[in-house]
Scaffold this active site. Structure first.
Site, PDB file in Angstrom:
ATOM      1  N   TYR A 155      -0.581   8.306  -2.520  1.00 22.63           N
ATOM      2  CA  TYR A 155      -0.709   7.947  -4.066  1.00 22.63           C
ATOM      3  C   TYR A 155      -2.003   8.905  -4.314  1.00 22.63           C
ATOM      4  O   TYR A 155      -1.772   9.143  -5.580  1.00 22.63           O
ATOM      5  CB  TYR A 155      -0.674   6.612  -3.967  1.00 22.63           C
ATOM      6  CG  TYR A 155       0.550   5.742  -3.959  1.00 22.63           C
ATOM      7  CD1 TYR A 155       1.755   6.381  -3.474  1.00 22.63           C
ATOM      8  CD2 TYR A 155       0.399   4.552  -4.438  1.00 22.63           C
ATOM      9  CE1 TYR A 155       2.746   5.362  -3.424  1.00 22.63           C
ATOM     10  CE2 TYR A 155       1.708   3.898  -4.419  1.00 22.63           C
ATOM     11  CZ  TYR A 155       2.696   4.193  -3.794  1.00 22.63           C
ATOM     12  OH  TYR A 155       3.889   3.463  -3.444  1.00 22.63           O
ATOM     13  N   GLY A 156      -2.741   9.053  -3.732  1.00 24.87           N
ATOM     14  CA  GLY A 156      -4.264   9.513  -4.133  1.00 24.87           C
ATOM     15  C   GLY A 156      -4.412  10.685  -4.869  1.00 24.87           C
ATOM     16  O   GLY A 156      -5.103  11.141  -5.526  1.00 24.87           O
ATOM     17  N   CYS A 165      -4.275  -1.200  -2.027  1.00 27.96           N
ATOM     18  CA  CYS A 165      -4.193   0.275  -2.144  1.00 27.96           C
ATOM     19  C   CYS A 165      -5.330   0.533  -3.291  1.00 27.96           C
ATOM     20  O   CYS A 165      -5.160   0.021  -4.537  1.00 27.96           O
ATOM     21  CB  CYS A 165      -3.034   0.699  -2.557  1.00 27.96           C
ATOM     22  SG  CYS A 165      -3.111   2.463  -3.045  1.00 27.96           S
ATOM     23  N   ASN A 166      -6.366   1.256  -3.118  1.00 25.60           N
ATOM     24  CA  ASN A 166      -7.224   1.464  -4.198  1.00 25.60           C
ATOM     25  C   ASN A 166      -6.592   2.210  -5.221  1.00 25.60           C
ATOM     26  O   ASN A 166      -7.003   1.838  -6.515  1.00 25.60           O
ATOM     27  CB  ASN A 166      -8.394   2.196  -3.715  1.00 25.60           C
ATOM     28  CG  ASN A 166      -9.582   1.159  -2.802  1.00 25.60           C
ATOM     29  OD1 ASN A 166     -10.445   0.607  -3.167  1.00 25.60           O
ATOM     30  ND2 ASN A 166      -9.101   1.103  -1.636  1.00 25.60           N
ATOM     31  N   ASP A 200       0.931  -1.174  -0.008  1.00 24.98           N
ATOM     32  CA  ASP A 200       0.048   0.014   0.089  1.00 24.98           C
ATOM     33  C   ASP A 200       0.946   1.261   0.012  1.00 24.98           C
ATOM     34  O   ASP A 200       2.040   1.142   0.254  1.00 24.98           O
ATOM     35  CB  ASP A 200      -0.847   0.103   1.123  1.00 24.98           C
ATOM     36  CG  ASP A 200      -1.697   1.172   1.334  1.00 24.98           C
ATOM     37  OD1 ASP A 200      -2.281   1.696   0.296  1.00 24.98           O
ATOM     38  OD2 ASP A 200      -1.950   1.905   2.600  1.00 24.98           O
ATOM     39  N   SER A 201       0.585   2.535  -0.485  1.00 23.42           N
ATOM     40  CA  SER A 201       0.938   3.496  -0.216  1.00 23.42           C
ATOM     41  C   SER A 201       1.514   3.897   1.409  1.00 23.42           C
ATOM     42  O   SER A 201       2.374   4.667   1.630  1.00 23.42           O
ATOM     43  CB  SER A 201       0.323   4.670  -0.752  1.00 23.42           C
ATOM     44  OG  SER A 201      -0.974   4.922   0.009  1.00 23.42           O
ATOM     45  N   GLU A 204      -4.763   9.086   9.027  1.00 20.40           N
ATOM     46  CA  GLU A 204      -3.094   9.054   9.305  1.00 20.40           C
ATOM     47  C   GLU A 204      -3.011   9.783  10.539  1.00 20.40           C
ATOM     48  O   GLU A 204      -2.111   9.694  11.057  1.00 20.40           O
ATOM     49  CB  GLU A 204      -2.494   9.914   8.122  1.00 20.40           C
ATOM     50  CG  GLU A 204      -2.462   8.894   6.954  1.00 20.40           C
ATOM     51  CD  GLU A 204      -1.071   8.029   6.810  1.00 20.40           C
ATOM     52  OE1 GLU A 204      -0.142   8.439   7.474  1.00 20.40           O
ATOM     53  OE2 GLU A 204      -1.532   6.905   6.311  1.00 20.40           O
ATOM     54  N   CYS A 234     -11.205   3.379  -0.486  1.00 24.17           N
ATOM     55  CA  CYS A 234      -9.868   3.525  -0.187  1.00 24.17           C
ATOM     56  C   CYS A 234      -9.483   2.819   1.235  1.00 24.17           C
ATOM     57  O   CYS A 234     -10.400   2.848   2.231  1.00 24.17           O
ATOM     58  CB  CYS A 234      -9.779   5.269   0.202  1.00 24.17           C
ATOM     59  SG  CYS A 234      -8.365   5.856   1.020  1.00 24.17           S
ATOM     60  N   THR A 235      -8.260   2.250   1.268  1.00 19.35           N
ATOM     61  CA  THR A 235      -8.039   1.436   2.300  1.00 19.35           C
ATOM     62  C   THR A 235      -7.947   2.092   3.585  1.00 19.35           C
ATOM     63  O   THR A 235      -7.799   1.615   4.946  1.00 19.35           O
ATOM     64  CB  THR A 235      -6.629   0.752   2.214  1.00 19.35           C
ATOM     65  OG1 THR A 235      -5.693   1.682   1.710  1.00 19.35           O
ATOM     66  CG2 THR A 235      -6.634  -0.188   0.971  1.00 19.35           C
ATOM     67  N   HIS A 236      -7.866   3.427   3.449  1.00 18.26           N
ATOM     68  CA  HIS A 236      -7.551   4.230   4.986  1.00 18.26           C
ATOM     69  C   HIS A 236      -9.133   4.477   5.553  1.00 18.26           C
ATOM     70  O   HIS A 236      -9.221   4.566   6.820  1.00 18.26           O
ATOM     71  CB  HIS A 236      -7.302   5.829   4.536  1.00 18.26           C
ATOM     72  CG  HIS A 236      -5.784   5.752   4.640  1.00 18.26           C
ATOM     73  ND1 HIS A 236      -5.028   5.189   3.691  1.00 18.26           N
ATOM     74  CD2 HIS A 236      -4.878   6.611   5.539  1.00 18.26           C
ATOM     75  CE1 HIS A 236      -3.626   5.378   3.855  1.00 18.26           C
ATOM     76  NE2 HIS A 236      -3.856   6.145   4.872  1.00 18.26           N
TER      77      HIS A 236
HETATM   78  N1  DGL Z   1      -3.920   3.600   0.184  1.00 15.56           N
HETATM   79  C1  DGL Z   1      -4.644   4.609  -0.582  1.00 15.56           C
HETATM   80  C2  DGL Z   1      -6.168   4.320  -1.296  1.00 15.56           C
HETATM   81  O1  DGL Z   1      -6.448   3.304  -1.121  1.00 15.56           O
HETATM   82  C3  DGL Z   1      -5.325   5.801   0.031  1.00 15.56           C
HETATM   83  C4  DGL Z   1      -3.930   6.784   0.643  1.00 15.56           C
HETATM   84  C5  DGL Z   1      -3.208   7.557  -0.305  1.00 15.56           C
HETATM   85  O2  DGL Z   1      -3.717   8.520  -1.066  1.00 15.56           O
HETATM   86  O3  DGL Z   1      -2.149   6.887  -0.726  1.00 15.56           O
HETATM   87  O4  DGL Z   1      -6.339   4.650  -2.443  1.00 15.56           O
END
Ligand code: DGL
Length: 270
Positions: A44-45, A75-76, A12-13, A155, A189-191
């Site tokens: 990453y988003g 990570c989506n 994941d990011s 976060e 989104c995994t967050h």
């Molecule tokens: N893990 C990212 C996702 O699931 C979210 C966090 C990011 O933007 O990196 O999209």
């Protein structure tokens, strides 16, 4: 890990993918995993698809070098942009993303075929969820909205309380205050799963919250079933991050739902 099946790689990011790892471990407790959080380059988003593809290929290369037998893109944003490139670069490695699993869970949860999707800017702009849902339910109505502040709050460890609920109202009310609102909300989104209890408080009770972690774990389980590790011994996790072992452990514990030690996190360079 000698004498055992090779581990399953997960990246994941940052720490958000730990919500997916938690479900993977619940579904396959005897498996070994290597988890990589690209914490140096999060988020990453908000980045371009080209950059997310480049970063994702580097994450995958680091995990392949650790002899994984299956790659989970937890990570989506990376699943939305990089799945094709990852599969092309590693043609013999099973690569599983979270978006098809999330779309499947959403279509199963929505009786009205009216689905809201919240995610990062990159995931929403790329349209991957919209396409994945329409592949399963061509007539589905989809309301999609980027919610970047949710990533920052998660976060920060701000998962509940009046600030989270105020931001949730601001993002979600426009999606659900219409005459015929969606009956399912995909956490794309995994967050976001760590915010689910706060989101529940601001959503109409009839809305089903859908999280792709459990359906992703089921897809991975089907994929690795042939070489599955026997169930008696709890598998190990090797923790990798690209920056900030202490922060990874502190914030990651919230996402994983169990304590993580900073000295167990190896910092690597991609
Ligand atoms: N893990 C990212 C996702 O699931 C979210 C966090 C990011 O933007 O990196 O999209």
């Amino acid at each position: 890990m000698s004498g055992r099946a090779p581990p399953i790689g997960v990246f994941d990011s940052g720490v958000g993918g730990l919500t997916v790892l938690r479900e993977l471990r619940r579904a396959m407790p005897a498996e070994d995993f290597v988890y990589l959080g690209d914490t140096a380059r999060l988020p990453y988003g908000t980045k371009s698809a080209e950059t997310v593809v480049r970063y994702s290929l580097q994450c995958a290369a680091a995990l392949v070098a650790r002899r994984i037998r299956c790659l989970v893109v937890a990570c989506n944003t990376a699943s939305a942009s990089a799945l094709g490139a990852l599969r092309a670069r590693h043609p013999t490695l099973p690569v599983i993303g979270v978006i098809d699993a999330g779309a499947e869970a959403a279509v199963a949860a929505s009786r009205k075929r009216c689905i809201a999707v919240i995610a990062t800017e990159g995931t929403i702009a790329g349209g991957a969820y919209q396409r994945a849902i329409h592949r399963l339910a061509a007539s589905a109505r989809i309301e999609a909205r980027p919610c970047p502040l949710f990533v920052a709050m998660a976060e920060e460890g701000w998962t509940q309380g009046p600030i989270v609920e105020a931001v949730a109202h601001r993002y979600l009310d426009p999606l659900f205050s219409c005459d015929d609102p969606p009956d399912a909300l995909v956490l794309g989104c995994t967050h976001f799963p760590v915010l689910a209890p706060a989101l529940r408080r601001v959503l109409p009770p009839s809305v089903c919250i859908v999280d792709s972690a459990a359906t992703t774990a089921a897809a991975v389980q089907r994929q690795v079933a042939a070489g599955a590790a026997p169930g008696a011994v709890r598998g190990a996790v090797r923790w990798l991050a690209t920056d900030g072992a202490e922060r990874f452990a502190r914030v990651g514990s919230i996402f994983l739902g169990e304590a993580l030690r900073a000295d167990a996190v190896e910092i690597i360079d991609l």
